[in-house]
Enzyme design. Structure first.
Site, PDB file in Angstrom:
ATOM      1  N   ASN A 153      -5.520   4.793 -10.911  1.00 47.66           N
ATOM      2  CA  ASN A 153      -4.310   4.561 -11.621  1.00 47.66           C
ATOM      3  C   ASN A 153      -3.199   5.693 -11.601  1.00 47.66           C
ATOM      4  OD1 ASN A 153      -2.463   3.355 -13.228  1.00 47.66           O
ATOM      5  ND2 ASN A 153      -2.959   4.706 -14.857  1.00 47.66           N
ATOM      6  N   HIS A 179      -0.305   7.742 -13.265  1.00 53.59           N
ATOM      7  CA  HIS A 179       0.457   7.777 -14.492  1.00 53.59           C
ATOM      8  C   HIS A 179       1.353   8.871 -14.532  1.00 53.59           C
ATOM      9  CE1 HIS A 179       0.829   7.327 -18.733  1.00 53.59           C
ATOM     10  NE2 HIS A 179       1.129   8.499 -18.745  1.00 53.59           N
ATOM     11  N   ASP A 199      -5.740   5.321 -19.723  1.00 59.13           N
ATOM     12  CA  ASP A 199      -5.518   6.514 -19.289  1.00 59.13           C
ATOM     13  C   ASP A 199      -6.666   7.580 -19.544  1.00 59.13           C
ATOM     14  OD1 ASP A 199      -3.143   5.638 -18.065  1.00 59.13           O
ATOM     15  OD2 ASP A 199      -2.159   5.886 -20.046  1.00 59.13           O
TER      16      ASP A 199
HETATM   17  C1  GAR Z   1       5.769   4.632 -11.993  1.00 66.06           C
HETATM   18  O1  GAR Z   1       6.168   5.611 -12.434  1.00 66.06           O
HETATM   19  C2  GAR Z   1       4.041   4.716 -12.766  1.00 66.06           C
HETATM   20  O2  GAR Z   1       3.534   5.856 -12.658  1.00 66.06           O
HETATM   21  C3  GAR Z   1       4.274   3.999 -13.879  1.00 66.06           C
HETATM   22  O3  GAR Z   1       5.264   3.086 -13.749  1.00 66.06           O
HETATM   23  C4  GAR Z   1       6.217   3.317 -12.696  1.00 66.06           C
HETATM   24  C5  GAR Z   1       6.021   2.356 -11.597  1.00 66.06           C
HETATM   25  O4  GAR Z   1       6.880   2.517 -10.394  1.00 66.06           O
HETATM   26  N1  GAR Z   1       3.128   3.614 -14.391  1.00 66.06           N
HETATM   27  C6  GAR Z   1       2.696   3.595 -15.661  1.00 66.06           C
HETATM   28  O5  GAR Z   1       3.416   3.934 -16.369  1.00 66.06           O
HETATM   29  C7  GAR Z   1       1.469   2.830 -15.695  1.00 66.06           C
HETATM   30  N2  GAR Z   1       0.981   3.381 -17.202  1.00 66.06           N
HETATM   31  P1  GAR Z   1       6.827   1.566  -9.154  1.00 66.06           P
HETATM   32  O6  GAR Z   1       6.821   0.227  -9.498  1.00 66.06           O
HETATM   33  O7  GAR Z   1       8.087   1.895  -8.326  1.00 66.06           O
HETATM   34  O8  GAR Z   1       5.715   1.795  -8.345  1.00 66.06           O
END
Ligand code: GAR
Length: 204
Positions: A109, A111, A152
């Site tokens: 994952n 984060h 997480d």
């Molecule tokens: C990213 O910043 C990712 O790290 C976060 O959401 C965004 C998705 O962007 N993920 C989380 O918060 C998961 N807990 P993306 O769809 O453009 O890759």
């Protein structure tokens, strides 16, 4: 044989794009993205996958009878594509311990903070950056980690710090964390994990 990767997405898919670009550039070479699964039919990430001919699947919790039905369908879809590694790339849903224990050290994952800050249930997407700004930290970043039953909470694979600058908004900070950390760390970690799987298979 390359390690078969499934990328799970929910939204824009810029991290998926970073993986696709790394595959194209040859820096992700021990694994191949064999499937993209979304829990949101409207996710732009699906478009990114279709643009480069990667098979996609949409699995909707509400059509599958909730979390258990979703995870059953997900497991079957992954099996039917021979998936070995799962990458959560902007996947905004928590997988149960029953599911994650079937893939020990096989689910990654990304984060958008330096775990253990601003993480766990309720911390996702822009909310993470809002929390970092409202706390007033001066440095944040991103973490790639293995996924286990604790949201997480799995073993950390890689982290990178990113400065918070005066006048930052959650959106500006999110973009900087993506550009300076997530899009670099995630493909690198994917290659590292897939290469380790290949090496262990060769040894057998
Ligand atoms: C990213 O910043 C990712 O790290 C976060 O959401 C965004 C998705 O962007 N993920 C989380 O918060 C998961 N807990 P993306 O769809 O453009 O890759």
């Amino acid at each position: 044989m390359k390690t078969k990767i499934a990328v799970l997405v929910s939204g824009g898919g810029t991290n998926l794009q970073a993986l696709i670009d790394a595959q194209k550039a040859g820096t992700l070479c021990s694994g191949e993205i064999a499937l993209v699964v979304s829990n949101n039919a409207k996710a732009y990430a699906l478009e990114r996958a279709r643009n480069v001919g990667i098979p996609t699947a949409v699995l909707l919790k509400k059509e599958l009878g909730g979390q258990a039905g979703f995870e059953k369908a997900l497991g079957e879809t992954l099996d039917s594509h021979g998936i070995q590694v799962i990458i959560l790339a902007g996947f905004m849903s928590i997988l149960s311990g029953d599911f994650t224990k079937r893939y020990p050290k096989r689910i990654l994952n990304v984060h958008p903070s330096l775990i253990p800050s601003f993480c766990g249930a309720g911390f996702y997407g822009l909310r993470v950056h809002e929390a970092a700004l409202s706390y007033g930290v001066k440095v944040t970043g991103a973490t790639v980690h293995f996924v286990n039953e604790v949201p997480d909470g799995g073993e950390i694979i890689a982290q990178k710090a990113v400065d918070i600058l005066p006048g930052d908004t959650p959106e500006r900070l999110q973009r900087r964390v993506m550009e300076q950390a997530e899009w670099i760390l995630l493909p690198r970690a994917a290659e590292q994990v897939c290469a380790a799987i290949q090496n262990s298979e060769e040894e057998r």
